[in-house]
Enzyme design. Structure first.
Site, PDB file in Angstrom:
ATOM      1  N   PRO A 110       0.906  -0.836  -0.129  1.00 22.03           N
ATOM      2  CA  PRO A 110       0.275   0.131   0.130  1.00 22.03           C
ATOM      3  C   PRO A 110       0.934   1.563  -0.237  1.00 22.03           C
ATOM      4  O   PRO A 110       2.007   1.096   0.414  1.00 22.03           O
ATOM      5  CB  PRO A 110      -0.557  -0.321   0.838  1.00 22.03           C
ATOM      6  CG  PRO A 110      -0.888  -1.859   2.125  1.00 22.03           C
ATOM      7  CD  PRO A 110       0.579  -2.079   1.238  1.00 22.03           C
ATOM      8  N   ASN A 111       0.363   2.560  -0.621  1.00 21.34           N
ATOM      9  CA  ASN A 111       0.723   3.963  -0.977  1.00 21.34           C
ATOM     10  C   ASN A 111       2.416   3.739  -1.862  1.00 21.34           C
ATOM     11  O   ASN A 111       2.657   5.052  -2.257  1.00 21.34           O
ATOM     12  CB  ASN A 111       1.003   4.210   0.617  1.00 21.34           C
ATOM     13  CG  ASN A 111      -0.023   4.197   1.128  1.00 21.34           C
ATOM     14  OD1 ASN A 111      -1.595   4.820   0.981  1.00 21.34           O
ATOM     15  ND2 ASN A 111      -0.538   3.592   2.387  1.00 21.34           N
TER      16      ASN A 111
ATOM     17  N   ARG B 278       5.400  11.028  -2.173  1.00 22.82           N
ATOM     18  CA  ARG B 278       4.863  10.832  -0.933  1.00 22.82           C
ATOM     19  C   ARG B 278       6.182  11.343  -0.483  1.00 22.82           C
ATOM     20  O   ARG B 278       7.208  10.391  -0.266  1.00 22.82           O
ATOM     21  CB  ARG B 278       4.519   9.657  -0.903  1.00 22.82           C
ATOM     22  CG  ARG B 278       4.329   8.925   0.245  1.00 22.82           C
ATOM     23  CD  ARG B 278       4.278   7.728   0.341  1.00 22.82           C
ATOM     24  NE  ARG B 278       3.410   6.983   1.864  1.00 22.82           N
ATOM     25  CZ  ARG B 278       3.868   5.403   2.562  1.00 22.82           C
ATOM     26  NH1 ARG B 278       4.844   4.565   1.104  1.00 22.82           N
ATOM     27  NH2 ARG B 278       3.198   5.404   3.331  1.00 22.82           N
TER      28      ARG B 278
ATOM     29  N   TYR C  77      11.051   8.925   2.047  1.00 24.46           N
ATOM     30  CA  TYR C  77      10.914   8.053   1.065  1.00 24.46           C
ATOM     31  C   TYR C  77      11.932   8.636  -0.416  1.00 24.46           C
ATOM     32  O   TYR C  77      12.500   7.670  -0.746  1.00 24.46           O
ATOM     33  CB  TYR C  77       9.881   7.925   0.212  1.00 24.46           C
ATOM     34  CG  TYR C  77       8.795   6.380   1.805  1.00 24.46           C
ATOM     35  CD1 TYR C  77       9.309   5.831   2.222  1.00 24.46           C
ATOM     36  CD2 TYR C  77       8.063   8.063   2.205  1.00 24.46           C
ATOM     37  CE1 TYR C  77       8.416   4.865   3.093  1.00 24.46           C
ATOM     38  CE2 TYR C  77       7.391   7.151   3.334  1.00 24.46           C
ATOM     39  CZ  TYR C  77       7.627   5.821   3.493  1.00 24.46           C
ATOM     40  OH  TYR C  77       6.803   5.751   5.036  1.00 24.46           O
TER      41      TYR C  77
ATOM     42  N   ASN D 119       8.269  -5.124  -0.486  1.00 28.49           N
ATOM     43  CA  ASN D 119       7.876  -4.424   0.210  1.00 28.49           C
ATOM     44  C   ASN D 119       6.613  -3.620   0.534  1.00 28.49           C
ATOM     45  O   ASN D 119       5.911  -3.961   0.280  1.00 28.49           O
ATOM     46  CB  ASN D 119       9.322  -2.783  -0.106  1.00 28.49           C
ATOM     47  CG  ASN D 119       8.537  -1.867   1.131  1.00 28.49           C
ATOM     48  OD1 ASN D 119       7.725  -1.886   1.709  1.00 28.49           O
ATOM     49  ND2 ASN D 119       9.651  -0.373   0.592  1.00 28.49           N
TER      50      ASN D 119
ATOM     51  N   ALA E 188       3.137  -0.444   5.159  1.00 29.97           N
ATOM     52  CA  ALA E 188       2.075  -0.503   5.985  1.00 29.97           C
ATOM     53  C   ALA E 188       1.772  -2.346   6.462  1.00 29.97           C
ATOM     54  O   ALA E 188       1.758  -2.221   7.665  1.00 29.97           O
ATOM     55  CB  ALA E 188       1.272   0.457   6.707  1.00 29.97           C
TER      56      ALA E 188
ATOM     57  N   HIS F 144       3.592  -3.899   9.674  1.00 26.02           N
ATOM     58  CA  HIS F 144       3.475  -4.361  10.856  1.00 26.02           C
ATOM     59  C   HIS F 144       1.878  -4.536  11.783  1.00 26.02           C
ATOM     60  O   HIS F 144       1.743  -4.561  12.435  1.00 26.02           O
ATOM     61  CB  HIS F 144       3.683  -2.092  10.761  1.00 26.02           C
ATOM     62  CG  HIS F 144       4.671  -1.974  10.829  1.00 26.02           C
ATOM     63  ND1 HIS F 144       5.646  -2.102  10.530  1.00 26.02           N
ATOM     64  CD2 HIS F 144       4.300  -1.098   9.754  1.00 26.02           C
ATOM     65  CE1 HIS F 144       6.541  -1.853  10.146  1.00 26.02           C
ATOM     66  NE2 HIS F 144       6.102  -0.662   9.083  1.00 26.02           N
TER      67      HIS F 144
ATOM     68  N   ASP G 222       1.628 -15.247   6.413  1.00 25.65           N
ATOM     69  CA  ASP G 222       0.916 -16.528   5.812  1.00 25.65           C
ATOM     70  C   ASP G 222       1.173 -16.916   4.645  1.00 25.65           C
ATOM     71  O   ASP G 222       0.849 -18.157   4.195  1.00 25.65           O
ATOM     72  CB  ASP G 222      -0.208 -17.187   6.520  1.00 25.65           C
ATOM     73  CG  ASP G 222      -0.361 -16.898   7.982  1.00 25.65           C
ATOM     74  OD1 ASP G 222       0.600 -17.239   9.065  1.00 25.65           O
ATOM     75  OD2 ASP G 222      -2.093 -17.405   8.418  1.00 25.65           O
TER      76      ASP G 222
ATOM     77  N   HIS H 253      12.944  -2.478   3.230  1.00 21.27           N
ATOM     78  CA  HIS H 253      12.066  -1.077   3.436  1.00 21.27           C
ATOM     79  C   HIS H 253      12.661   0.160   2.796  1.00 21.27           C
ATOM     80  O   HIS H 253      13.665   0.095   3.031  1.00 21.27           O
ATOM     81  CB  HIS H 253      12.103  -1.227   4.801  1.00 21.27           C
ATOM     82  CG  HIS H 253      11.442  -2.096   5.197  1.00 21.27           C
ATOM     83  ND1 HIS H 253       9.516  -1.614   5.120  1.00 21.27           N
ATOM     84  CD2 HIS H 253      11.009  -3.337   5.607  1.00 21.27           C
ATOM     85  CE1 HIS H 253       8.994  -3.098   5.722  1.00 21.27           C
ATOM     86  NE2 HIS H 253      10.325  -3.429   6.230  1.00 21.27           N
TER      87      HIS H 253
ATOM     88  N   SER I 192      12.544   3.591   3.522  1.00 21.55           N
ATOM     89  CA  SER I 192      13.832   3.542   5.075  1.00 21.55           C
ATOM     90  C   SER I 192      13.970   3.063   6.417  1.00 21.55           C
ATOM     91  O   SER I 192      13.195   1.765   5.862  1.00 21.55           O
ATOM     92  CB  SER I 192      12.668   4.477   5.649  1.00 21.55           C
ATOM     93  OG  SER I 192      11.325   3.899   6.520  1.00 21.55           O
TER      94      SER I 192
ATOM     95  N   ARG J  14      12.823   5.008  13.031  1.00 20.20           N
ATOM     96  CA  ARG J  14      11.490   5.937  13.390  1.00 20.20           C
ATOM     97  C   ARG J  14      10.285   5.377  14.497  1.00 20.20           C
ATOM     98  O   ARG J  14      10.850   4.931  15.532  1.00 20.20           O
ATOM     99  CB  ARG J  14      10.778   5.201  11.583  1.00 20.20           C
ATOM    100  CG  ARG J  14      11.529   5.926  10.420  1.00 20.20           C
ATOM    101  CD  ARG J  14      10.625   6.216   9.027  1.00 20.20           C
ATOM    102  NE  ARG J  14       9.180   6.050   8.662  1.00 20.20           N
ATOM    103  CZ  ARG J  14       8.687   5.911   8.131  1.00 20.20           C
ATOM    104  NH1 ARG J  14       9.216   5.422   7.415  1.00 20.20           N
ATOM    105  NH2 ARG J  14       7.279   6.965   8.309  1.00 20.20           N
TER     106      ARG J  14
ATOM    107  N   ARG K 190       6.727   1.127  14.076  1.00 16.89           N
ATOM    108  CA  ARG K 190       7.065   0.449  12.618  1.00 16.89           C
ATOM    109  C   ARG K 190       8.247  -0.624  13.012  1.00 16.89           C
ATOM    110  O   ARG K 190       9.316  -0.880  11.896  1.00 16.89           O
ATOM    111  CB  ARG K 190       8.171   1.602  11.493  1.00 16.89           C
ATOM    112  CG  ARG K 190       6.709   2.616  11.320  1.00 16.89           C
ATOM    113  CD  ARG K 190       6.758   3.375  10.801  1.00 16.89           C
ATOM    114  NE  ARG K 190       6.449   4.680  10.394  1.00 16.89           N
ATOM    115  CZ  ARG K 190       5.372   4.679   9.729  1.00 16.89           C
ATOM    116  NH1 ARG K 190       5.273   3.743   8.683  1.00 16.89           N
ATOM    117  NH2 ARG K 190       4.891   6.181   9.876  1.00 16.89           N
TER     118      ARG K 190
HETATM  119  C1  DQA Z   1       8.256   1.738   4.625  1.00 17.84           C
HETATM  120  C2  DQA Z   1       8.111   1.263   5.732  1.00 17.84           C
HETATM  121  C3  DQA Z   1       6.725   1.547   5.982  1.00 17.84           C
HETATM  122  O1  DQA Z   1       6.445   1.692   8.056  1.00 17.84           O
HETATM  123  C4  DQA Z   1       5.662   1.948   5.812  1.00 17.84           C
HETATM  124  O2  DQA Z   1       4.528   2.165   6.423  1.00 17.84           O
HETATM  125  C5  DQA Z   1       5.563   1.914   4.514  1.00 17.84           C
HETATM  126  C6  DQA Z   1       6.591   2.214   3.653  1.00 17.84           C
HETATM  127  C7  DQA Z   1       9.127   1.435   4.053  1.00 17.84           C
HETATM  128  O3  DQA Z   1       9.851   1.430   3.226  1.00 17.84           O
HETATM  129  O4  DQA Z   1      10.540   2.113   4.386  1.00 17.84           O
HETATM  130  O5  DQA Z   1       4.855   2.380   3.577  1.00 17.84           O
HETATM  131  O6  DQA Z   1       7.902   0.085   4.510  1.00 17.84           O
END
Ligand code: DQA
Length: 145
Positions: A11-12, A19, A24, A75, A78, A81, A88, A101, A103, A108, A112
């Site tokens: 996601p994202n 973003r 990032y 990757n 979120a 976490h 699974d 990841h 970051s 952080r 995380r």
């Molecule tokens: C992430 C770190 C995660 O905590 C965050 O929710 C992300 C990106 C990273 O690539 O640093 O969406 O996976």
């Protein structure tokens, strides 16, 4: 038959580039897919790339890899976490997994610091930006021999 790596972004991560660039960076998801594809190609691997904002779609992509992929670079965003279901799925297909990841999640927020994925991953790379994906491909290729 060419061996294949499944690249999964959660996601994202479709918003990379716009973003939170301070966290990032400014590279985009396309840049990541290109980097992984070029790196894998140089090592004799093909790549299938999947990104979704939906947990179930990611799980389906992981299941589909069971029969035609040799390793997974993920990757999970979120979902790292929160998602036992994603973990699974990864355990279920029994392929070597690299958790990446962008970051340094350990530098952080506290929430995380825990990953449901890390215990079933071959290795974890955090905080190396998009280069982390390249390292992951190189290491997986090395492990696969
Ligand atoms: C992430 C770190 C995660 O905590 C965050 O929710 C992300 C990106 C990273 O690539 O640093 O969406 O996976």
């Amino acid at each position: 038959m060419t061996r294949k790596i499944l690249l999964v972004n959660g996601p994202n991560l479709n918003l990379l580039g716009v973003r939170e660039p301070g966290v990032y960076g400014t590279d985009t998801l396309d840049d990541i897919v290109d980097l992984v594809t070029e790196t894998a190609d140089g090592l004799g691997f093909g790549v299938r790339a999947a990104q979704s904002n939906h947990e179930g779609v990611l799980i389906d992509a992981i299941h589909a890899a069971r029969t035609d992929c040799d390793a997974i670079v993920i990757n999970p965003g979120a979902l790292t976490h929160t998602s036992i279901a994603l973990r699974d799925a990864l355990s279920g297909v029994a392929l070597p997994v690299a958790e990446v990841h962008l970051s340094n999640v350990h530098a952080r927020e506290e929430f995380r610091h825990h990953s449901y994925i890390s215990p079933i991953a071959e290795f974890v790379i955090a905080g190396a930006g998009i280069q982390g994906y390249e390292f992951a491909v190189r290491r997986l290729a090395h492990l696969l021999g």
